[in-house]
Design an enzyme around this catalytic site. Structure first.
Site, mmCIF file in Angstrom:
data_model
loop_
_atom_site.group_PDB
_atom_site.id
_atom_site.type_symbol
_atom_site.label_atom_id
_atom_site.label_comp_id
_atom_site.label_asym_id
_atom_site.label_seq_id
_atom_site.Cartn_x
_atom_site.Cartn_y
_atom_site.Cartn_z
ATOM 1 N N HIS A 81 0.831 -1.217 0.000
ATOM 2 C CA HIS A 81 0.000 0.000 0.000
ATOM 3 C C HIS A 81 0.857 1.255 0.000
ATOM 4 O O HIS A 81 1.955 1.294 0.561
ATOM 5 C CB HIS A 81 -0.991 0.009 1.164
ATOM 6 C CG HIS A 81 -0.409 0.006 2.542
ATOM 7 N ND1 HIS A 81 -0.110 1.169 3.223
ATOM 8 C CD2 HIS A 81 -0.100 -1.001 3.384
ATOM 9 C CE1 HIS A 81 0.356 0.870 4.425
ATOM 10 N NE2 HIS A 81 0.383 -0.443 4.545
ATOM 11 N N ASP A 83 -0.237 4.442 1.024
ATOM 12 C CA ASP A 83 -0.520 5.455 2.045
ATOM 13 C C ASP A 83 0.236 5.185 3.333
ATOM 14 O O ASP A 83 0.701 4.064 3.573
ATOM 15 C CB ASP A 83 -2.022 5.523 2.340
ATOM 16 C CG ASP A 83 -2.561 4.248 2.973
ATOM 17 O OD1 ASP A 83 -2.219 3.156 2.486
ATOM 18 O OD2 ASP A 83 -3.325 4.345 3.956
ATOM 19 N N ASP A 144 6.122 1.469 6.513
ATOM 20 C CA ASP A 144 4.799 0.849 6.426
ATOM 21 C C ASP A 144 3.943 1.719 5.493
ATOM 22 O O ASP A 144 3.344 2.692 5.939
ATOM 23 C CB ASP A 144 4.178 0.758 7.819
ATOM 24 C CG ASP A 144 2.802 0.126 7.832
ATOM 25 O OD1 ASP A 144 2.412 -0.470 6.811
ATOM 26 O OD2 ASP A 144 2.122 0.243 8.864
ATOM 27 N N GLU A 178 -4.922 1.810 2.765
ATOM 28 C CA GLU A 178 -4.902 0.621 3.622
ATOM 29 C C GLU A 178 -4.943 1.000 5.085
ATOM 30 O O GLU A 178 -5.590 0.318 5.904
ATOM 31 C CB GLU A 178 -3.645 -0.203 3.326
ATOM 32 C CG GLU A 178 -3.615 -1.591 3.979
ATOM 33 C CD GLU A 178 -2.971 -1.610 5.363
ATOM 34 O OE1 GLU A 178 -2.999 -2.669 6.011
ATOM 35 O OE2 GLU A 178 -2.448 -0.562 5.806
ATOM 36 N N GLU A 179 -4.266 2.086 5.439
ATOM 37 C CA GLU A 179 -4.162 2.471 6.849
ATOM 38 C C GLU A 179 -5.485 2.916 7.449
ATOM 39 O O GLU A 179 -5.622 2.975 8.671
ATOM 40 C CB GLU A 179 -3.107 3.569 7.020
ATOM 41 C CG GLU A 179 -1.681 3.140 6.711
ATOM 42 C CD GLU A 179 -1.108 2.158 7.719
ATOM 43 O OE1 GLU A 179 -1.832 1.789 8.665
ATOM 44 O OE2 GLU A 179 0.054 1.757 7.558
ATOM 45 N N ASP A 201 3.897 -6.487 3.737
ATOM 46 C CA ASP A 201 3.420 -5.467 4.677
ATOM 47 C C ASP A 201 3.669 -5.864 6.129
ATOM 48 O O ASP A 201 3.057 -5.309 7.038
ATOM 49 C CB ASP A 201 1.925 -5.219 4.427
ATOM 50 C CG ASP A 201 1.401 -3.962 5.103
ATOM 51 O OD1 ASP A 201 2.219 -3.081 5.448
ATOM 52 O OD2 ASP A 201 0.175 -3.864 5.294
#
Length: 413
Positions: A81, A83, A144, A178-179, A201
């Site tokens: 991801h 973001d 991340d 995703e976050e 991830d």
């Protein structure tokens, strides 16, 4: 051989682009600046020679590395991801590179006296002699999951530059949001067209995960009554006092700071109110589905009991499921986990198979028909100023991706 400088330069390019997502915006993506990284990635994928590159209206990037073998093998995918978490600012990230780390304190910000110390973060000591990338103490780093993005792009580039390495068709996808729990919501599984995939991830080197929390959000709205406090006896209902009682009615040991491994929890993450109205916002987590359902029932039952005692419906609970444990979808196809475990062992990595105390795009994708375990990206201390990543871990994660591609081609030869 994956070059440390090459992967470091790519990672720093990505983390210095602000892509913080917004939990309060229903748009896709939830922040416009996620497009900034998406456009850079499209160019990078084009430059390295990927094919069928698409960037859709919701900021999902997909691309293909065609097979270079004559026989058919399953099409596999890799997902990360773009973001970063809204828990801590990702604006103006200034990475710092610590060469040949020797187990000492790392001064992130001398002016603000912000120190990354192995006295508190003991995992640092695993990386003596390695190159560590840190923050400057004022932002998160963004490993991340820009480490995962970096590793996937670098692995695809390596495979393209080394056609002697045999592999089947590989699909990749970079997702937004995703976050904030929406990364897989508009993921087109049919368009992706892979038999299974892996999210890059996870955290520290060696992590391999195919279990995650069942997750729900809970909003408790408590209605009170305001009257002059001098004449309030028998008339005032203070919603904040009821909120305190509600909080105290939940098991005090079942909170994030007192649980680990497979233990679930109730997490109060936001609270605001006055006499007339108080709102509590919780997340509910448990790996076991039956215990998860019991947690949701308990929150409803407490509200029911309060309303019975008050003889009025003043406490309202709204619970919404967010995602479920992917284990149910992975166990029937455990060979996709076994492949990763074999690859890790072959390149000298000890697999750390453990449950995720959270969720990934992979959990939702697994329920959409794309089994998707999670592999380490290499970072530590996500979502905060003490985030760091060893460059060697990114190199190893990239090698795992390459190894999976070759292993699949060998097994289906």
């Amino acid at each position: 051989m994956i070059e440390k400088k090459h992967i470091t330069d790519r990672f720093i390019k990505y983390v210095t682009i602000d892509t913080e997502s917004d939990p309060n915006n229903p748009a896709f993506p939830s922040t416009e600046n996620q497009w900034d990284l998406a456009k850079v990635l499209v160019k990078d994928l084009t430059d390295i020679g990927m094919q069928d590159i698409t960037l859709d209206e919701n900021c999902y990037i997909m691309a293909t590395l065609p097979s270079n073998i004559e026989y058919r093998v399953p099409t596999i995918g890799f997902v990360a991801h773009m973001d970063t978490s809204p828990d801590f600012t990702g604006k103006n990230v200034k990475p710092q590179i610590v060469e040949n780390y020797q187990g000492n304190d790392i001064i992130l910000n001398e002016e603000k006296n912000i120190i990354l110390s192995p006295d508190y973060f003991e995992d640092l000591l695993q990386y003596k002699g390695q190159t560590i990338i840190t923050t400057d103490g004022t932002t998160l780093l963004g490993a991340d999951d820009k480490a995962g993005v970096t590793e996937i792009v670098t692995a695809m580039e390596y495979l393209i530059k080394h056609p002697e390495i045999k592999h089947g068709k590989i699909r990749i996808c970079f997702t937004p949001d995703e976050e904030v729990g929406k990364g897989a919501h508009k993921f087109d599984v049919n368009k992706f067209d892979a038999e299974w995939a892996y999210t890059m991830d996870g955290s520290q080197i060696g992590e391999l995960e195919y279990e995650n929390f069942n997750a729900a959000s809970a909003k408790i709205t408590i209605t009170g009554k305001i009257v002059h406090p001098g004449y309030a006896k028998g008339k005032m209902i203070n919603s904040m006092q009821i909120a305190n009682e509600y909080i105290a009615s939940l098991p005090p040991e079942e909170v994030p700071e007192k649980t680990s491994n497979y233990e679930g929890f109730f997490h109060l993450h936001d609270m605001n109110g006055n006499v007339e109205k108080t709102v509590l916002e919780y997340i509910i987590r448990d790996h076991d589905l039956d215990l998860f359902e019991k947690r949701k029932y308990l929150m409803q039952r407490i509200a029911f009991d309060f309303n019975e005692r008050l003889n009025e419906d003043l406490v309202e609970v709204d619970i919404n499921n967010q995602y479920f444990n992917m284990k149910e979808k992975i166990v029937p196809v455990m060979h996709i986990v076994d492949i990763v475990e074999e690859v890790m062992k072959e390149i000298g990595i000890k697999p750390l198979i453990k449950p995720i105390r959270g969720g990934t795009d992979g959990s939702q994708l697994s329920y959409k028909g794309l089994p998707c375990p999670n592999i380490f990206a290499g970072g530590h201390n996500f979502h905060g100023r003490f985030e760091y990543i060893p460059v060697e871990s990114m190199v190893k994660a990239t090698e795992v991706i390459v190894g999976i591609a070759t292993k699949v081609s060998e097994k289906y030869a």
